[in-house]
Motif scaffolding. Structure first.
Motif, short mmCIF file in Angstrom:
data_model
loop_
_atom_site.label_atom_id
_atom_site.label_comp_id
_atom_site.label_asym_id
_atom_site.label_seq_id
_atom_site.Cartn_x
_atom_site.Cartn_y
_atom_site.Cartn_z
N LYS A 23 0.81 -1.22 0.00
CA LYS A 23 0.00 0.00 0.00
C LYS A 23 0.85 1.28 0.00
O LYS A 23 0.38 2.32 -0.45
CB LYS A 23 -0.92 0.01 1.24
N ALA A 24 2.07 1.19 0.52
CA ALA A 24 2.86 2.42 0.64
C ALA A 24 4.35 2.10 0.71
O ALA A 24 4.76 0.96 0.97
CB ALA A 24 2.43 3.20 1.89
N ILE A 25 5.15 3.13 0.46
CA ILE A 25 6.60 3.08 0.63
C ILE A 25 6.97 4.16 1.64
O ILE A 25 6.49 5.29 1.55
CB ILE A 25 7.33 3.37 -0.70
N ILE A 26 7.81 3.80 2.61
CA ILE A 26 8.30 4.79 3.58
C ILE A 26 9.82 4.88 3.47
O ILE A 26 10.55 4.10 4.08
CB ILE A 26 7.90 4.45 5.03
N PRO A 27 10.32 5.83 2.66
CA PRO A 27 11.76 6.10 2.67
C PRO A 27 12.12 6.93 3.89
O PRO A 27 11.32 7.74 4.37
CB PRO A 27 11.97 6.89 1.38
N VAL A 28 13.33 6.73 4.39
CA VAL A 28 13.83 7.49 5.54
C VAL A 28 14.94 8.41 5.07
O VAL A 28 15.81 8.00 4.30
CB VAL A 28 14.37 6.53 6.63
N ASN A 30 4.06 6.01 -8.38
CA ASN A 30 3.06 6.39 -9.38
C ASN A 30 2.75 5.23 -10.31
O ASN A 30 1.58 4.98 -10.65
CB ASN A 30 3.57 7.59 -10.19
N LYS A 31 3.78 4.49 -10.70
CA LYS A 31 3.62 3.36 -11.61
C LYS A 31 2.73 2.27 -11.00
O LYS A 31 1.93 1.64 -11.70
CB LYS A 31 5.00 2.79 -11.96
N HIS A 32 2.88 2.06 -9.68
CA HIS A 32 2.17 0.96 -9.01
C HIS A 32 1.00 1.45 -8.15
O HIS A 32 0.45 0.67 -7.36
CB HIS A 32 3.15 0.17 -8.17
N ASN A 33 0.67 2.74 -8.27
CA ASN A 33 -0.45 3.32 -7.51
C ASN A 33 -0.28 3.13 -6.01
O ASN A 33 -1.18 2.70 -5.28
CB ASN A 33 -1.78 2.70 -7.96
N LEU A 34 0.92 3.48 -5.52
CA LEU A 34 1.24 3.38 -4.10
C LEU A 34 1.38 4.76 -3.49
O LEU A 34 1.66 5.74 -4.19
CB LEU A 34 2.55 2.61 -3.90
N LYS A 35 1.20 4.84 -2.18
CA LYS A 35 1.40 6.09 -1.46
C LYS A 35 2.85 6.16 -0.95
O LYS A 35 3.49 5.12 -0.72
CB LYS A 35 0.45 6.18 -0.27
N VAL A 36 3.34 7.37 -0.78
CA VAL A 36 4.69 7.58 -0.24
C VAL A 36 4.60 8.44 1.02
O VAL A 36 4.00 9.52 1.00
CB VAL A 36 5.61 8.28 -1.27
N ILE A 37 5.15 7.90 2.11
CA ILE A 37 5.26 8.65 3.37
C ILE A 37 6.75 8.80 3.67
O ILE A 37 7.47 7.81 3.77
CB ILE A 37 4.59 7.89 4.53
N ILE A 38 7.21 10.02 3.81
CA ILE A 38 8.63 10.26 4.10
C ILE A 38 8.83 10.31 5.61
O ILE A 38 8.17 11.08 6.31
CB ILE A 38 9.12 11.57 3.47
N ASP A 39 9.75 9.47 6.09
CA ASP A 39 10.19 9.59 7.49
C ASP A 39 11.35 10.58 7.50
O ASP A 39 12.51 10.23 7.30
CB ASP A 39 10.63 8.23 8.02
N GLY A 40 11.00 11.84 7.72
CA GLY A 40 12.00 12.91 7.74
C GLY A 40 12.34 13.34 9.15
O GLY A 40 12.62 14.51 9.39
N TRP A 81 7.80 16.45 -0.65
CA TRP A 81 7.81 15.25 -1.47
C TRP A 81 6.86 14.20 -0.88
O TRP A 81 6.51 14.26 0.30
CB TRP A 81 9.22 14.68 -1.57
N GLY A 82 6.48 13.24 -1.71
CA GLY A 82 5.60 12.19 -1.23
C GLY A 82 4.18 12.67 -1.03
O GLY A 82 3.86 13.85 -1.23
N ASP A 83 3.30 11.75 -0.64
CA ASP A 83 1.93 12.13 -0.30
C ASP A 83 1.88 12.80 1.06
O ASP A 83 1.11 13.74 1.28
CB ASP A 83 1.04 10.87 -0.28
N ILE A 84 2.73 12.30 1.97
CA ILE A 84 2.83 12.85 3.33
C ILE A 84 4.29 12.80 3.73
O ILE A 84 4.99 11.82 3.45
CB ILE A 84 1.99 12.04 4.34
N SER A 85 4.76 13.84 4.37
CA SER A 85 6.11 13.85 4.94
C SER A 85 5.99 14.10 6.43
O SER A 85 5.07 14.80 6.88
CB SER A 85 6.96 14.93 4.28
#
Length: 361
Positions: free
Chosen positions: A126-131, A148-158, A174-178
């Motif tokens: 459902k999502a990717i969380i890059p740190v 975007n290609k796989h219709n996933l959400k991105v949450i940045i752990d900033g 960046w991302g859907d939520i940071s």
């Protein structure tokens, strides 16, 4: 010489008069929860980052939790992230009943390797969380393209990277939520726990505002199952003062990092790497060394504190045994965890202190 790792007291003394006055304004009004200083801070954070919405909360961990709750991450879902990070990144995924799916890191930046992400995507993802580890964002363009290609959400752990940039934009946009953390030792820290969530999506922002006050739509009317995730007014007013000087503090961190790099070049160390299209907030200045325990002991004897962020990747932690990972599954994370060592890092390290530390490495 005895060196202070973070010099939190130095920073307090620098802004003491303003901070003390701001705290006393809150004390005199006795509006300790969701006072006007909280909304003032959120407006200032929006202006600083360029994000349309900044929602403060009780910690960086709760910021991640709120972000995933807003995106309806639930039991059975999978969320891709890195095993080389503070436990909160994956802990919050597990807390919601979802499954952390780990991807190894890039050997230079220590951030998630985007080239390995697609192989881990399933129908449950459902999502990717890059740190943004140590203050440097991951390769957000590649990650966003995959999402975007796989219709996933991105949450940045900033949590460590507030004020950093990727392609000349703060990682807060960046991302859907940071998310970020205002833990005292972070580049922008308060005097307790605190955090914030950033998004350009108004619907998500409104949901997060509700979730942080127990899912309320209005007082004692609850639209969602939420949490008590508010930032208290005293922490907000402290951050209001410190945010005014944050660009200066970031510039000083850059200077300290540059001086370290110059002083340590040529030594038997692997120095931090920062990509050309990135600026780091330099939460840590972390080097890789052989015989880390011996070096740490020697530095300690000379009054130089160090830290290890982080000594054991998450896939080898006891609490994640149920995921079925084993030693060797993420070799870069494992090698780095055995060699990484953080040196004292703050905006107020003097040239004399940097020279003293460098000469003993």
């Amino acid at each position: 010489m005895k060196i202070d790792f973070a010099k939190l007291q130095d920073q307090y003394q620098l802004y003491k008069t303003e901070i003390d006055e701001a705290i006393h304004v809150v004390l005199d009004k006795s509006n300790y929860i969701m006072g006007e200083e909280v909304s003032q801070l959120e407006e200032s954070l929006q202006e600083f980052t360029g994000a349309k919405h900044a929602i403060t909360c009780s910690s960086g961990t709760d910021a991640l939790l709120l972000a995933m709750m807003a995106l309806d991450i639930k039991p059975g879902d999978e969320v891709i992230t890195t095993p080389f990070t503070f436990i909160a990144t994956a802990e919050t995924i597990a807390f919601l009943g979802a499954t952390p799916v780990f991807v190894d890191i890039d050997e230079k930046t220590y951030n998630i390797n985007p080239d390995l992400i697609e192989a881990k995507i399933t129908s449950k993802t459902k999502a990717i969380i890059p740190v943004s580890l140590y203050g440097q964002p991951a390769d957000m363009q590649k990650i966003q393209d995959i999402a975007n290609k796989h219709n996933l959400k991105v949450i940045i752990d900033g949590a460590q990277s507030f004020g950093s940039t990727f392609n000349n934009m703060t990682d807060s946009v960046w991302g859907d939520i940071s998310t970020t953390s205002f833990f005292p030792a972070k580049p922008l820290g308060c005097f307790g726990d605190g955090g914030a969530v950033f998004t350009d999506n108004e619907e998500i922002a409104e949901k997060i505002k509700s979730l942080r006050v127990h899912g309320q739509s209005k007082r004692y009317h609850h639209k969602y199952i939420g949490m008590g995730g508010r930032l208290d007014t005293i922490q907000a007013t402290i951050l209001n003062v410190k945010l005014k000087y944050y660009k200066k503090d970031l510039a000083l961190r850059q200077e300290v990092a540059s001086k370290y790099t110059k002083a340590l070049s040529g030594k038997d160390l692997i120095l931090p790497f920062v990509a050309k299209n990135v600026t780091s907030a330099w939460a840590q200045y972390s080097v890789r060394v052989k015989n880390r325990d011996n070096i740490q002991s020697s530095l300690k004897e000379n009054g130089i504190p160090t830290a290890v962020h982080y000594p054991m990747p998450l896939h080898l932690q006891e609490c994640f045994e149920y995921l079925g990972y084993k030693k060797g599954d993420f070799p870069i994370s494992e090698i780095v965890s055995e060699e990484i060592m953080s040196l004292p890092m703050n905006p107020y390290l003097t040239d004399e202190e940097i020279k003293y530390i460098s000469n003993r490495l």
